[in-house]
Write an enzyme that holds these catalytic residues in place. Sequence first.
Site, short mmCIF file in Angstrom:
data_model
loop_
_atom_site.label_atom_id
_atom_site.label_comp_id
_atom_site.label_asym_id
_atom_site.label_seq_id
_atom_site.Cartn_x
_atom_site.Cartn_y
_atom_site.Cartn_z
N SER A 14 38.74 75.83 -7.98
CA SER A 14 37.31 76.17 -7.86
C SER A 14 36.96 77.58 -8.33
O SER A 14 36.10 78.23 -7.75
CB SER A 14 36.82 76.03 -6.41
OG SER A 14 37.18 74.80 -5.89
N LEU A 19 33.07 76.28 -16.19
CA LEU A 19 31.99 77.15 -16.59
C LEU A 19 32.46 78.20 -17.60
O LEU A 19 31.78 78.48 -18.58
CB LEU A 19 31.48 77.85 -15.33
CG LEU A 19 30.04 78.19 -15.35
CD1 LEU A 19 29.22 76.92 -15.31
CD2 LEU A 19 29.72 79.08 -14.18
N LYS A 187 48.95 90.74 -7.57
CA LYS A 187 50.20 89.97 -7.40
C LYS A 187 50.02 88.45 -7.57
O LYS A 187 50.83 87.82 -8.27
CB LYS A 187 50.83 90.29 -6.04
CG LYS A 187 52.27 89.80 -5.89
CD LYS A 187 53.24 90.53 -6.79
CE LYS A 187 53.80 91.76 -6.12
NZ LYS A 187 54.54 92.62 -7.07
N CYS A 380 17.10 56.39 -10.50
CA CYS A 380 18.01 55.26 -10.32
C CYS A 380 17.77 54.60 -8.96
O CYS A 380 16.77 53.92 -8.79
CB CYS A 380 19.45 55.72 -10.53
SG CYS A 380 20.50 54.39 -11.10
N MET A 383 14.32 55.15 -7.88
CA MET A 383 13.27 54.28 -8.44
C MET A 383 13.26 52.95 -7.67
O MET A 383 12.21 52.43 -7.31
CB MET A 383 13.54 54.00 -9.91
CG MET A 383 12.87 52.72 -10.42
SD MET A 383 13.00 52.54 -12.19
CE MET A 383 12.50 50.84 -12.42
N GLU A 404 22.08 44.68 -3.32
CA GLU A 404 23.20 45.59 -3.07
C GLU A 404 23.51 45.68 -1.58
O GLU A 404 24.65 45.66 -1.17
CB GLU A 404 22.86 46.98 -3.62
CG GLU A 404 23.95 48.02 -3.39
CD GLU A 404 23.71 49.35 -4.11
OE1 GLU A 404 22.61 49.55 -4.66
OE2 GLU A 404 24.63 50.17 -4.10
N HIS A 519 19.31 58.19 -15.75
CA HIS A 519 19.59 59.54 -15.23
C HIS A 519 19.15 60.62 -16.23
O HIS A 519 19.96 61.10 -17.01
CB HIS A 519 21.08 59.68 -14.92
CG HIS A 519 21.51 58.87 -13.75
ND1 HIS A 519 21.39 59.32 -12.46
CD2 HIS A 519 22.00 57.62 -13.68
CE1 HIS A 519 21.82 58.38 -11.63
NE2 HIS A 519 22.20 57.34 -12.34
N GLU A 521 18.58 63.64 -15.76
CA GLU A 521 19.21 64.94 -15.51
C GLU A 521 20.42 65.19 -16.41
O GLU A 521 20.78 66.33 -16.68
CB GLU A 521 19.60 65.07 -14.03
CG GLU A 521 20.78 64.22 -13.55
CD GLU A 521 20.41 62.78 -13.16
OE1 GLU A 521 19.32 62.32 -13.57
OE2 GLU A 521 21.21 62.12 -12.47
N1 GLN Z 1 23.18 51.54 -6.39
C1 GLN Z 1 22.18 51.32 -7.40
C2 GLN Z 1 22.67 50.41 -8.49
O1 GLN Z 1 23.86 50.25 -8.67
C3 GLN Z 1 21.71 52.63 -8.00
C4 GLN Z 1 22.75 53.33 -8.78
C5 GLN Z 1 22.45 54.78 -9.00
O2 GLN Z 1 21.56 55.33 -8.35
N2 GLN Z 1 23.19 55.43 -9.87
O3 GLN Z 1 21.89 49.86 -9.21
#
Ligand code: GLN
Length: 547
Positions: A14, A19, A187, A380, A383, A404, A519, A521
């Site tokens: 760590s 980075l 050291k 994801c 949503m 799920e 995603h 991000e």
């Molecule tokens: N668990 C949800 C799916 O598999 C969302 C996955 C996630 O948020 N990356 O569809």
Amino acid sequence: MARYIFITGGVVSSLGKGLASAALGALLQARGYTVRLRKLDPYLNVDPGTMSPFEHGEVFVTDDGAETDLDLGHYERFTGVSACKTDSVSSGRIYSTVLEKERRGDYLGKTIQVIPHVTNEIKDFIKIGDGDVDFMLCEIGGTVGDIEALPFFEAIRQFSQDRRGECIFMHLTLLPYIAAAGELKTKPTQHSVKELRSIGIAPDILMCRSEHEIPQKQRDKLALFCNVHPDAVIPALDLKSIYEAPLAYHRAGMDRAVLEAFGITDAPEPDMTKWYDVLDRVQHPEGEVKIAIVGKYTALGDAYKSIAEALTHGGMHNRVKVNVEWIDSEVFKSEEEVTSRLQGFNAILVPGGFGERGTEGKIKAAQYAREHDIPYLGICLGMQMAVIEAARNLAGIKDAGSEEFDSESGKKRITPIIYHLKEWVEGNRTIKRDASDDKGGTMRLGAYDAILSEGSRVAEIYGTTTISERHRHRYEVDMRYREAIEATGLKFSGISPDGKLPEIVEIPDHPWYIGVQFHPELKSRPFEPHPLFASFIEAAVKQSRLV
Ligand code: GLN
């Protein structure tokens, strides 16, 4: 052929090797060179896809669908170079390839050994595409001395013999400060270098992490005892923002030491303009916003690393400081708790996640944002929660849920608004999977296109109607509920090109309410903030002016 820089770590883990590697990549780029960064991880998992975010932090997904180490996120953010499958490998993957070859009879009856078979496999991996860039930076995960890492160290040692003069080694260590003695101690670094040398690797450069300035006396001592040039002992002091790293390490002489180690004397001076701009935006914000991230893995910041960075980028774009508060979605037991925890935030983000735990709280957070006109970004799972919320509370489908969670706790007889996608098309092949794939393996992974509705808010934000974003999920919003849900005001404004999979939902009559199945991000960079994050933070700024 590329020149190679191998980055190893010593003393403790760590220390920010990822980075440091990313910052070095950015510095070489600033001098006009092309770079590629790779991560070699010693653990035995074939990839981090099945590892818990609590253990290993975020799983970073590449365009070509590899589930990789989060350090690849740093590499992409700092260099802007998109990583691919061949930029991340683990011992598990190497061994599994070697064993597959053995079963196929590729080794023609030979006895399979770590040296040369495993090390050759590692060397072959390191070499992939080395004609395409000036510098290849390979980071070895873990710390020198780790048992699983030995084949990697041996492979890079051999590699440096095969390519004499074209490889250097950079070793990142820690200089602990002993308050009682008022001194930084060398050291542990000496021992770590000794350990490296005992396996045949002599570092060319030492990056020394430290909480205090490193006096010249200490640097000379390190140079003498570790057999490196005094200018190659680079102090790496703690920084307020990771985006200071390229400039700070340049001032500390990192890129110069690297070029000198290769004997390169005609390198152009680096153009650091864009890093000065990034830093100026981080250091001189003109306001601030408060964002709540309501998720499950909130105890560990690394679990949502890319989201935290993308929010920072959105802040840079709007010249505001983004203060993030992580809220465990399990804390919302009652309406009062939701209100007391969420009021005062300028925006709410519900990130991705797996499994049922905490999902009712996330649904409540989506509802709170919708009803109180608070900007909401659902990513994801975030949503999927927004869609379930609208289905339950607006469309009157009281038992709306996701398959799920049904499959987790036996049949609960929900209405599966979110269903398990069992078959889809990738290029010209159809991918199928069954329930046995549930524990890892097949997910819809990597970059897929989506088509945005003309005139939608997302089309305006992106400035286009065709986008490509990275995915990592198994479940999908069921199109058969589109009409019922859209009637509530939650529109499906982004759909897969074949018209089958909802990719984005939004409420046009809300200040800012967007859910995305992908995603975003993962593609945000400090000098190129993702449009959704830039717009989300802008909405938070507007919200902050209302209160
Ligand atoms: N668990 C949800 C799916 O598999 C969302 C996955 C996630 O948020 N990356 O569809």
